[in-house]
Design an enzyme around this catalytic site. Structure first.
Site, PDB file in Angstrom:
ATOM      1  N   SER A  48       0.534   2.516 -16.382  1.00  0.00           N
ATOM      2  CA  SER A  48       1.164   3.811 -16.617  1.00  0.00           C
ATOM      3  C   SER A  48       0.250   4.955 -16.232  1.00  0.00           C
ATOM      4  CB  SER A  48       1.550   3.972 -18.089  1.00  0.00           C
ATOM      5  OG  SER A  48       2.110   5.266 -18.280  1.00  0.00           O
TER       6      SER A  48
ATOM      7  N   ASN B 155       6.834  -2.170 -12.309  1.00  0.00           N
ATOM      8  CA  ASN B 155       7.610  -2.120 -13.554  1.00  0.00           C
ATOM      9  C   ASN B 155       8.632  -3.247 -13.556  1.00  0.00           C
ATOM     10  OD1 ASN B 155       6.629  -0.069 -15.204  1.00  0.00           O
ATOM     11  ND2 ASN B 155       7.754   1.528 -14.111  1.00  0.00           N
TER      12      ASN B 155
ATOM     13  N   LEU C 137       0.808  -1.236   0.000  1.00  0.00           N
ATOM     14  CA  LEU C 137       0.000   0.000   0.000  1.00  0.00           C
ATOM     15  C   LEU C 137       0.837   1.280   0.000  1.00  0.00           C
ATOM     16  CD1 LEU C 137      -2.814  -1.235   2.404  1.00  0.00           C
ATOM     17  CD2 LEU C 137      -3.097  -0.655  -0.012  1.00  0.00           C
TER      18      LEU C 137
ATOM     19  N   GLU D  10       8.712   7.030 -23.924  1.00  0.00           N
ATOM     20  CA  GLU D  10       8.625   8.168 -22.990  1.00  0.00           C
ATOM     21  C   GLU D  10       9.995   8.866 -22.867  1.00  0.00           C
ATOM     22  OE1 GLU D  10       6.715   7.164 -19.119  1.00  0.00           O
ATOM     23  OE2 GLU D  10       8.539   7.904 -18.184  1.00  0.00           O
TER      24      GLU D  10
ATOM     25  N   HIS E 268       6.764   1.328 -23.869  1.00  0.00           N
ATOM     26  CA  HIS E 268       6.093   2.603 -23.555  1.00  0.00           C
ATOM     27  C   HIS E 268       7.076   3.535 -22.844  1.00  0.00           C
ATOM     28  CE1 HIS E 268       4.299   5.223 -20.504  1.00  0.00           C
ATOM     29  NE2 HIS E 268       3.293   5.415 -21.335  1.00  0.00           N
ATOM     30  N   ASN E 269       7.766   3.006 -21.856  1.00  0.00           N
ATOM     31  CA  ASN E 269       8.704   3.848 -21.108  1.00  0.00           C
ATOM     32  C   ASN E 269       9.880   4.279 -21.981  1.00  0.00           C
ATOM     33  OD1 ASN E 269       6.990   3.279 -18.970  1.00  0.00           O
ATOM     34  ND2 ASN E 269       8.661   3.050 -17.509  1.00  0.00           N
TER      35      ASN E 269
ATOM     36  N   LYS F 139      15.277   5.118 -13.590  1.00  0.00           N
ATOM     37  CA  LYS F 139      15.072   3.910 -12.781  1.00  0.00           C
ATOM     38  C   LYS F 139      15.415   2.662 -13.584  1.00  0.00           C
ATOM     39  CE  LYS F 139      11.331   5.626  -9.935  1.00  0.00           C
ATOM     40  NZ  LYS F 139      10.276   5.955 -10.897  1.00  0.00           N
TER      41      LYS F 139
ATOM     42  N   VAL G 179       4.576  -4.127  -5.030  1.00  0.00           N
ATOM     43  CA  VAL G 179       5.763  -3.860  -4.216  1.00  0.00           C
ATOM     44  C   VAL G 179       6.948  -3.590  -5.141  1.00  0.00           C
ATOM     45  CG1 VAL G 179       4.906  -5.285  -2.311  1.00  0.00           C
ATOM     46  CG2 VAL G 179       6.393  -6.318  -4.031  1.00  0.00           C
TER      47      VAL G 179
ATOM     48  N   LYS H 172       4.763  -2.335 -21.686  1.00  0.00           N
ATOM     49  CA  LYS H 172       4.977  -1.221 -20.736  1.00  0.00           C
ATOM     50  C   LYS H 172       6.424  -0.728 -20.821  1.00  0.00           C
ATOM     51  CE  LYS H 172       4.311   1.832 -17.573  1.00  0.00           C
ATOM     52  NZ  LYS H 172       5.421   2.121 -16.776  1.00  0.00           N
TER      53      LYS H 172
ATOM     54  N   ASN I 225      -0.763  -5.056   3.839  1.00  0.00           N
ATOM     55  CA  ASN I 225       0.583  -4.496   3.748  1.00  0.00           C
ATOM     56  C   ASN I 225       1.477  -5.189   4.761  1.00  0.00           C
ATOM     57  OD1 ASN I 225       1.967  -2.041   2.370  1.00  0.00           O
ATOM     58  ND2 ASN I 225       2.752  -2.114   4.463  1.00  0.00           N
TER      59      ASN I 225
ATOM     60  N   MET J   9       1.336   4.122  -5.138  1.00  0.00           N
ATOM     61  CA  MET J   9       0.734   3.533  -6.343  1.00  0.00           C
ATOM     62  C   MET J   9      -0.304   2.478  -5.962  1.00  0.00           C
ATOM     63  SD  MET J   9       1.667   4.750  -9.267  1.00  0.00           S
ATOM     64  CE  MET J   9       1.431   3.509 -10.540  1.00  0.00           C
TER      65      MET J   9
ATOM     66  N   GLY K 172       1.487   7.188 -13.524  1.00  0.00           N
ATOM     67  CA  GLY K 172       1.966   7.712 -12.253  1.00  0.00           C
ATOM     68  C   GLY K 172       0.898   7.620 -11.172  1.00  0.00           C
TER      69      GLY K 172
HETATM   70  C1  6PG Z   1       4.520   5.649 -16.224  1.00  0.00           C
HETATM   71  C2  6PG Z   1       5.954   6.014 -15.966  1.00  0.00           C
HETATM   72  C3  6PG Z   1       6.439   5.386 -14.695  1.00  0.00           C
HETATM   73  C4  6PG Z   1       7.663   6.056 -14.107  1.00  0.00           C
HETATM   74  C5  6PG Z   1       8.892   5.868 -14.924  1.00  0.00           C
HETATM   75  C6  6PG Z   1       9.966   6.850 -14.612  1.00  0.00           C
HETATM   76  O1  6PG Z   1       4.307   5.081 -17.271  1.00  0.00           O
HETATM   77  O2  6PG Z   1       3.679   5.946 -15.392  1.00  0.00           O
HETATM   78  O3  6PG Z   1       6.742   5.581 -17.013  1.00  0.00           O
HETATM   79  O4  6PG Z   1       6.578   4.026 -14.917  1.00  0.00           O
HETATM   80  O5  6PG Z   1       7.421   7.379 -13.892  1.00  0.00           O
HETATM   81  O6  6PG Z   1       9.344   4.586 -14.666  1.00  0.00           O
HETATM   82  O7  6PG Z   1      11.087   6.342 -15.200  1.00  0.00           O
HETATM   83  P1  6PG Z   1      12.536   6.845 -14.984  1.00  0.00           P
HETATM   84  O8  6PG Z   1      12.790   7.018 -13.518  1.00  0.00           O
HETATM   85  O9  6PG Z   1      13.340   5.716 -15.528  1.00  0.00           O
HETATM   86  O10 6PG Z   1      12.648   8.104 -15.745  1.00  0.00           O
END
Ligand code: 6PG
Length: 475
Positions: free
Chosen positions: A128, A102, A10, A189, A185-186, A260, A74, A182, A32, A13, A130
């Site tokens: 995705s 992720n 918990l 991003e 997608h990142n 990340k 987690v 996903k 949790n 997210m 946030g």
């Molecule tokens: C999403 C974002 C989310 C996160 C990223 C940040 O889709 O909601 O992508 O997963 O904000 O992982 O990634 P970095 O820290 O690698 O920039």
């Protein structure tokens, strides 16, 4: 058992996802590891809907209707494996475990195979959007079995963002497909953010515009083809003034970008698949360069002279806009190539157009032009590259001049534009009749007898470079 679904973990997210499900009328079992987090959650958000809180994992499991569906929220890695291990012994045949973090898709595939032996359906689910998205409607990319999606689908489609009455959630494909998509997608991003950052840098460093003016430029751009969440928040961040110093916020933030790791994964996997995702790779490396303080400092001392920015007129802003859109088209085309390639490699049957559909809302890369990507794949499901589809081909034709001008102007001014330059080089490489790869093949054959093919007849050949007559033989 009364709960429709369970969620353990918990942190923000997880608690936002649980609240979102409860707000949509689903009874949510919550757990949790540190119990106080669970009781704090119920104190703060219990009124959002029906929750069943449990202190122990066994009570938690017992409170969920069968076949059970449990979302694990987690930290990726060891923490996920630990929770899975604990839960495994408590579950029954046909129960569904969902990892909504992720995770790397290869870990998801591994976990799924291990749990299959216990009759448990393991699902890797990409979420995705946030913290805000988790609460009010994320984009959800679900992997795993059909059985799992039958149970999960109604809930995830309910809580996802909705665009034109269509949920931004789908069963992407079996096993690791959800986490794979996903991940891409990142990666996209990263590429998108790098291009936005370069557009800002060029306009500021070459055209001399201040952050507040640029916020207005981005706001205007957000009313056209570029309309997207990232452009919208770019305007927001550029307009923000630091309360302590009164300076533009962007000037007081340390200029070293963190990551990340999902962008890096995308590039690592792309290398294995052999898909040239140059836009994503340049973005990952640009972040890495920004963090190389020692090298930056050393170079700044040795090469301190500044280059003069060339004069540009009013039309330069429009050049940057069209360049940004064209480069974005290239980056997205590469990302979709990777989805298609990954799907083929793993036999996942991913529908590329459906990915564009579920990215139209909720996620970080949500944008108006995803509708166009969806249409493109609807018209031609086996599209070779998005770049040649009419709408995108037009964007590239219209953006080509701007892209060349931005790259040459930025380069003359000493402003790094790896994203723009990479996009332009990729575009030029695809459209050119002949590439110097022919010389590379010649060199490989010369030093290592690696052989080559010819343009005028079939077969594999080698030239005997060490002999006087340099005879060509069929290999
Ligand atoms: C999403 C974002 C989310 C996160 C990223 C940040 O889709 O909601 O992508 O997963 O904000 O992982 O990634 P970095 O820290 O690698 O920039």
């Amino acid at each position: 058992a009364t709960a429709d679904i369970g969620l353990t973990g918990l942190a923000v997210m997880g608690s936002n996802l649980a609240r979102n499900m409860a707000r949509h009328g689903h009874t949510v079992a919550v757990h949790n590891r540190t119990t106080s987090k669970m009781t704090d959650f119920l104190d703060a958000h219990g009124s959002d809907g029906d929750f069943v809180g449990s202190e122990s994992l066994s009570d938690f499991v017992a409170s969920i209707k069968q076949p059970r569906a449990i979302i694990i929220m987690v930290k990726a890695g060891e923490a996920t494996d630990a929770v899975i291990d604990e839960l495994t012994g408590l579950l029954d045949d046909g129960d569904i475990l969902v990892d909504a973090g992720n995770a790397h898709f290869a870990d998801t595939v591994r976990r799924q195979q291990a749990l299959e032996e216990h009759g448990i359906h393991f699902v890797g689910m990409g979420v995705s959007g946030g913290e805000e998205g988790a609460l009010n409607g994320p984009s959800i990319m679900v992997g795993g079995s059909d059985h799992a999606y039958e149970r999960l689908g109604p809930i995830v489609e309910d809580i996802a963002a909705q665009v034109d009455g269509t949920p931004c959630a789908a069963h992407v494909g079996p096993d690791g497909a959800g986490h794979f998509v996903k991940m891409v997608h990142n990666g996209i991003e990263y590429a998108d953010m790098q291009l936005i950052a370069e557009a800002y840098d060029v306009l500021r460093s070459v055209a001399g515009q201040e952050p507040a003016e640029l916020a207005e430029v981005f706001r205007r751009w957000n009313e056209g083809d570029l309309e997207s969440f990232l452009i919208e928040i770019a305007a927001d961040v550029l307009a923000h003034v630091d309360a302590d110093t009164g300076r533009p916020f962007v000037d007081v933030v340390a200029d070293s970008a963190e990551q990340k790791g999902t962008g890096r994964w995308t590039v690592q996997v792309a290398l294995d698949l052999g898909v040239p995702v140059t836009g994503i790779a340049e973005a990952v490396f640009a972040r890495s360069v920004s963090g190389h303080d020692a090298q930056r400092e050393a170079a700044q001392k040795v090469f301190e002279e500044k280059l003069d920015a060339p004069e540009v007129g009013e039309d330069f802003v429009e050049d940057v806009r069209t360049a940004l859109f064209a480069a974005k088209v290239v980056a997205y085309a590469q990302g979709f190539d990777m989805i298609v390639e990954g799907s083929n490699e793993h036999d996942w049957g991913i529908h590329a157009g459906e990915m564009a559909t579920i990215w139209r809302g909720g996620c970080i890369i949500r944008a108006k032009f995803l509708d166009r990507i969806r249409e493109a794949f609807d018209d031609e499901p086996d599209l070779t590259t998005l770049m040649t589809q009419e709408y995108f081909a037009t964007a590239l034709r219209e953006g080509e001049r701007g892209l060349r001008r931005v790259v040459t102007t930025a380069t003359a001014a000493g402003v790094p534009v790896p994203g723009f330059a990479g996009a332009l080089s990729y575009f030029d490489a695809l459209r050119r009749d002949r590439l110097p790869a022919a010389l590379i093949q010649g060199l490989r054959d010369n030093f290592g007898a690696h052989t080559y093919e010819r343009v005028d007849r079939d077969g594999t050949f080698h030239t005997q470079w060490a002999t006087d007559d340099r005879k060509e033989v069929e290999a």
